[in-house]
Scaffold this active site. Sequence first.
Site, PDB file in Angstrom:
ATOM      1  N   ASN A   7       0.875  -1.178   0.000  1.00 38.18           N
ATOM      2  CA  ASN A   7       0.000   0.000   0.000  1.00 38.18           C
ATOM      3  C   ASN A   7       0.914   1.230   0.000  1.00 38.18           C
ATOM      4  O   ASN A   7       1.473   1.600   1.024  1.00 38.18           O
ATOM      5  CB  ASN A   7      -0.893  -0.032   1.251  1.00 38.18           C
ATOM      6  CG  ASN A   7      -1.845   1.147   1.316  1.00 38.18           C
ATOM      7  OD1 ASN A   7      -1.760   2.074   0.497  1.00 38.18           O
ATOM      8  ND2 ASN A   7      -2.727   1.132   2.286  1.00 38.18           N
ATOM      9  N   ARG A  91      -2.561  -2.019  -3.474  1.00 31.45           N
ATOM     10  CA  ARG A  91      -3.737  -1.163  -3.296  1.00 31.45           C
ATOM     11  C   ARG A  91      -3.636  -0.018  -4.296  1.00 31.45           C
ATOM     12  O   ARG A  91      -2.611   0.666  -4.364  1.00 31.45           O
ATOM     13  CB  ARG A  91      -3.761  -0.596  -1.885  1.00 31.45           C
ATOM     14  CG  ARG A  91      -4.920   0.336  -1.717  1.00 31.45           C
ATOM     15  CD  ARG A  91      -4.824   1.142  -0.480  1.00 31.45           C
ATOM     16  NE  ARG A  91      -5.971   2.015  -0.397  1.00 31.45           N
ATOM     17  CZ  ARG A  91      -5.991   3.146   0.283  1.00 31.45           C
ATOM     18  NH1 ARG A  91      -4.919   3.533   0.931  1.00 31.45           N
ATOM     19  NH2 ARG A  91      -7.069   3.881   0.318  1.00 31.45           N
ATOM     20  N   HIS A 180     -12.842   3.724  -0.048  1.00 27.69           N
ATOM     21  CA  HIS A 180     -12.846   2.743   1.058  1.00 27.69           C
ATOM     22  C   HIS A 180     -13.575   1.458   0.670  1.00 27.69           C
ATOM     23  O   HIS A 180     -14.046   0.721   1.539  1.00 27.69           O
ATOM     24  CB  HIS A 180     -13.571   3.287   2.324  1.00 27.69           C
ATOM     25  CG  HIS A 180     -12.915   4.437   2.997  1.00 27.69           C
ATOM     26  ND1 HIS A 180     -13.641   5.483   3.546  1.00 27.69           N
ATOM     27  CD2 HIS A 180     -11.625   4.723   3.249  1.00 27.69           C
ATOM     28  CE1 HIS A 180     -12.811   6.348   4.088  1.00 27.69           C
ATOM     29  NE2 HIS A 180     -11.576   5.919   3.915  1.00 27.69           N
ATOM     30  N   ARG A 241     -11.541  17.024   6.722  1.00 28.91           N
ATOM     31  CA  ARG A 241     -12.315  17.310   5.496  1.00 28.91           C
ATOM     32  C   ARG A 241     -13.738  17.728   5.838  1.00 28.91           C
ATOM     33  O   ARG A 241     -14.345  17.163   6.746  1.00 28.91           O
ATOM     34  CB  ARG A 241     -12.362  16.058   4.604  1.00 28.91           C
ATOM     35  CG  ARG A 241     -11.037  15.740   3.968  1.00 28.91           C
ATOM     36  CD  ARG A 241     -11.088  14.439   3.183  1.00 28.91           C
ATOM     37  NE  ARG A 241     -10.055  13.533   3.626  1.00 28.91           N
ATOM     38  CZ  ARG A 241     -10.015  12.234   3.375  1.00 28.91           C
ATOM     39  NH1 ARG A 241     -10.966  11.680   2.645  1.00 28.91           N
ATOM     40  NH2 ARG A 241      -9.043  11.486   3.822  1.00 28.91           N
ATOM     41  N   GLU A 384      -8.171  -4.307   5.335  1.00 28.49           N
ATOM     42  CA  GLU A 384      -8.064  -4.111   3.892  1.00 28.49           C
ATOM     43  C   GLU A 384      -6.930  -4.963   3.304  1.00 28.49           C
ATOM     44  O   GLU A 384      -7.039  -5.449   2.187  1.00 28.49           O
ATOM     45  CB  GLU A 384      -7.829  -2.622   3.597  1.00 28.49           C
ATOM     46  CG  GLU A 384      -9.099  -1.805   3.823  1.00 28.49           C
ATOM     47  CD  GLU A 384      -8.833  -0.334   4.113  1.00 28.49           C
ATOM     48  OE1 GLU A 384      -8.324  -0.045   5.219  1.00 28.49           O
ATOM     49  OE2 GLU A 384      -9.137   0.501   3.264  1.00 28.49           O
TER      50      GLU A 384
END
Length: 397
Positions: A7, A91, A180, A241, A384
């Site tokens: 990743n 990823r 996600h 955010r 993940e």
Amino acid sequence: MKVLVINCGSSSLKYQVLDMRNEVLEAKGLVERIGMEGSVITHEKTDMEKFQLITPMESHKDAIGHVLDAIVDPNHGVVSDMSEIGAVGHRVVHAGEKYADSVIIDDSVLTALEECVELAPLHNPPNLLGIAACQELMPNTPMVAVFDTAFHQTMPPESYIYAIPYEYYEKHKIRRYGFHGTSHKYVAERAADMLNVDIKDLKLITCHLGNGASVSAIKRGICMDTSMGFTPLEGLVMGTRSGDIDPAIVTYIREKEGLEQGEANEILNKKSGVLGISGVSSDFRDLEAAAEDGNERAMLAIKIFAHKVRSYIGAYIGEMNGVDAIIFTAGVGENDIAMRDIICNDMGNLGIKLDLVKNKVRGKESIISRDDSKVKILLIPTNEELMIARDTYRLCK
Ligand code: ADP
């Protein structure tokens, strides 16, 4: 078969080695400060002490080189030779509309991913650098790309088309993509296992609440809607955010504050969210400590975050005509007992009843709803990397 999962970020890289015969994690690690002073690799063989090496790493290729060295090291390595690694799973954040599933990487895949750089300028380039470095150092090992966007490709057009001139979708690919996806898919599948019900018979709402946060509506194992959009800025309030805001605010702030090109984007991505509201921190542990000390804006930030999650849960119950289980995952979802309580509070009329005692748990798969709750509430730590390894194994075995 052993699978290496990579990743790759712009200056950091996470990796894991898993033995897929029994899905056992053999080693994991992190490279930080790639291309900067003080590059460092931290490697951990399962059940052994961490090992750390500070050494210059100018490029992603240097970093991957050190990862491979660590994996074959006689002391803390997990293979005697790199040929024991049967495949590498990468990823990749954005695949646009091109891929609804993971793929074996070939030249046509690389070209397609290059075309998506425009859509994810911060994420896809380092992902591609990681692939290129691995291909150079392991030329005979098959590589698989696993996309954050893939799981959401099943959304119907009414979920992904924005109400702006349709030509922008056709010309510029502006639509909801969602992110996600690997996490939402993983926890949805685990939920079906935990409840011992076929995923095709379930309506699920998955809440991935971390620094970045998103909610998905999953019906019969298929993603119907998700809160992140064209970029990971839309949807829930996040650490830094803004999530959903009236788009007119952007032009208004730009004028009022005399912002330069790109500054508004920077503010909405890095200086907003619970950090922007509270002025304290993007980390919920700091916010909760500040709120306990009487900081009203920290308390307000916590309430606004929860309010937004509740709004999406309500919307998705409407979209799916009900819900069988709500799942909490990622940093906040897995660990923040108080936040889960605030989110689920006073939803009894919807059949959602949190068990305040069972909810006192962190980072462990658990059913945390009351026995008389029509809707099950689940805590499922996301994984993940395991999902990436599974897809890689499925495509390469
Ligand atoms: P990322 O999106 O960076 O992968 P994570 O899923 O790791 O984020 O979530 C990180 C966030 O989880 C932290 O910023 C913090 O707000 C939250 N968090 C982690 N542990 C706790 C805890 N014990 N209590 C409350 N919040 C926590």
